[in-house]
Design a protein around this motif. Sequence first.
Motif, PDB file in Angstrom:
ATOM      1  N   ASP A 145       4.050  -5.819  -1.836  1.00  0.00           N
ATOM      2  CA  ASP A 145       5.127  -5.291  -2.673  1.00  0.00           C
ATOM      3  C   ASP A 145       5.162  -5.996  -4.026  1.00  0.00           C
ATOM      4  O   ASP A 145       5.380  -5.362  -5.070  1.00  0.00           O
ATOM      5  CB  ASP A 145       6.479  -5.475  -1.979  1.00  0.00           C
ATOM      6  CG  ASP A 145       6.497  -4.920  -0.572  1.00  0.00           C
ATOM      7  OD1 ASP A 145       5.920  -3.840  -0.348  1.00  0.00           O
ATOM      8  OD2 ASP A 145       7.079  -5.579   0.325  1.00  0.00           O
TER       9      ASP A 145
ATOM     10  N   ALA B 121       2.482  -4.686  -6.268  1.00  0.00           N
ATOM     11  CA  ALA B 121       2.854  -3.369  -6.797  1.00  0.00           C
ATOM     12  C   ALA B 121       3.832  -3.521  -7.957  1.00  0.00           C
ATOM     13  O   ALA B 121       3.725  -2.824  -8.983  1.00  0.00           O
ATOM     14  CB  ALA B 121       3.467  -2.511  -5.694  1.00  0.00           C
TER      15      ALA B 121
ATOM     16  N   ASN C 128      -0.617   1.536  -8.411  1.00  0.00           N
ATOM     17  CA  ASN C 128       0.133   2.451  -7.569  1.00  0.00           C
ATOM     18  C   ASN C 128       0.761   3.545  -8.426  1.00  0.00           C
ATOM     19  O   ASN C 128       1.146   3.310  -9.572  1.00  0.00           O
ATOM     20  CB  ASN C 128       1.261   1.708  -6.839  1.00  0.00           C
ATOM     21  CG  ASN C 128       0.753   0.672  -5.869  1.00  0.00           C
ATOM     22  OD1 ASN C 128       0.435   0.973  -4.732  1.00  0.00           O
ATOM     23  ND2 ASN C 128       0.664  -0.581  -6.319  1.00  0.00           N
TER      24      ASN C 128
ATOM     25  N   SER D  11       7.859   4.347  -6.926  1.00  0.00           N
ATOM     26  CA  SER D  11       7.420   4.121  -5.554  1.00  0.00           C
ATOM     27  C   SER D  11       8.453   3.293  -4.800  1.00  0.00           C
ATOM     28  O   SER D  11       9.013   2.336  -5.340  1.00  0.00           O
ATOM     29  CB  SER D  11       6.085   3.372  -5.556  1.00  0.00           C
ATOM     30  OG  SER D  11       5.661   3.082  -4.249  1.00  0.00           O
TER      31      SER D  11
ATOM     32  N   GLN E  94       8.655   0.848  -1.790  1.00  0.00           N
ATOM     33  CA  GLN E  94       7.758   0.016  -1.000  1.00  0.00           C
ATOM     34  C   GLN E  94       8.497  -0.559   0.221  1.00  0.00           C
ATOM     35  O   GLN E  94       9.617  -0.185   0.529  1.00  0.00           O
ATOM     36  CB  GLN E  94       7.226  -1.123  -1.871  1.00  0.00           C
ATOM     37  CG  GLN E  94       6.418  -0.679  -3.080  1.00  0.00           C
ATOM     38  CD  GLN E  94       5.018  -0.260  -2.710  1.00  0.00           C
ATOM     39  OE1 GLN E  94       4.357  -0.858  -1.867  1.00  0.00           O
ATOM     40  NE2 GLN E  94       4.547   0.797  -3.361  1.00  0.00           N
TER      41      GLN E  94
ATOM     42  N   GLU F 222       5.990   2.325   5.787  1.00  0.00           N
ATOM     43  CA  GLU F 222       5.679   1.758   4.482  1.00  0.00           C
ATOM     44  C   GLU F 222       6.716   2.022   3.393  1.00  0.00           C
ATOM     45  O   GLU F 222       6.433   1.877   2.217  1.00  0.00           O
ATOM     46  CB  GLU F 222       4.310   2.269   4.022  1.00  0.00           C
ATOM     47  CG  GLU F 222       3.178   1.794   4.924  1.00  0.00           C
ATOM     48  CD  GLU F 222       1.825   2.270   4.457  1.00  0.00           C
ATOM     49  OE1 GLU F 222       1.767   3.374   3.893  1.00  0.00           O
ATOM     50  OE2 GLU F 222       0.837   1.547   4.655  1.00  0.00           O
ATOM     51  N   SER F 223       7.932   2.399   3.750  1.00  0.00           N
ATOM     52  CA  SER F 223       8.970   2.592   2.723  1.00  0.00           C
ATOM     53  C   SER F 223      10.310   2.058   3.230  1.00  0.00           C
ATOM     54  O   SER F 223      11.317   2.751   3.218  1.00  0.00           O
ATOM     55  CB  SER F 223       9.082   4.071   2.348  1.00  0.00           C
ATOM     56  OG  SER F 223       9.339   4.859   3.495  1.00  0.00           O
TER      57      SER F 223
END
Length: 357
Positions: free
Chosen positions: A44, A47, A54, A58, A60, A131-132
């Motif tokens: 994270d 990112a 990425n 988004s 994360q 993943e979120s």
Amino acid sequence: MAEMMKAVTIVDVGKAELREYPKPVPGKHEVLVHMKACALCTVDQRAFLGVTKNHLPSVQGHEGSGIVEAVGEDVHFIHVGDHVVLEREFCGVCHYCKENINQCTGRAERRKEFEAAWKPGELAKPIGGFESQMAQYLTIQENKLTVVDPAIPFEQAAVTEPVSCVIHGVNRSRLATGEVAVIIGAGIMGLLHAQIAKLKGATVIMSEPDAARREKALAAGADFVVDPTAEDLKTFVEAHSYGRGGADVVFSTVPHSSLFEQGMGVLARAGRIVAYSSQHPDVPVSVSIGQIHSREIEIIGTMGSNREETYLATQLIARGYINTDLVIDHVLPAERCQEAFEKATTPGTYRVVMQME
């Protein structure tokens, strides 16, 4: 009108904010999880900093914990009120899933589908699944959840994922009782490796230049600590390896290839070195094939964890075998997400956990 929720969103390099999205509704075999805590993993952080490329915006997050708020049709084993952590998602169909190898190709194919469907200005991927987890709510299939002891604070349960990854790496190393393990780096992963290695009955040597981190390593159970900038690491390990002439296992937990080479140099005969940390940038290392051949050295890769290791991680945390306080530096509300990311990306910081509720 759809009910709304908020999610921490990386909107640009170095910028995160809370944004509103429709609150998801669980479908068949799905569970609605009200996320309570999510830690900011190195993935994270990269990112956020733009180290990895990425699509933005988004959402994360894969180190979280929460409580089940609702269940969809044909959900039988997860109940409203259960405290849960999310398991890494596997397709269950590909060759690797069938062989119980942690290299699911179905997951990679799904990511390609997200990439192909993405349009500028849209979320890089749908909110939901493993993943979120920096969202207040998400949906996930019930068979991808692990129920945890409700007595575990959500902030501590959020560390389940990194603990499970360390268990996976230690399992792959085949570390045995009485062996000598050298851990390169006393960051969060180094401290967790020390605790798991001690549970295995190994002697632990921690290599770490920072004095405060060496003290943390001792608190995590390390038997010996050494500053590799002040002492020769190979000489130190040989002197503390009980006649082996080196380490049975080396865990390289720092994303610098030069330190992996250093770890190779302290292995005993028939030793194993584990490439635990992902590499950014991924700089190749020099390897002596002759030494690998003649000394029977093994190089082992490791990434992620499986559902068994996730479950074991929750058990170890619940029983107090893992000291999560050693690896959590800050707990901040999601409203302070920008500050949370800035703290997390400050060198020397251990985990920063956001409260998602």
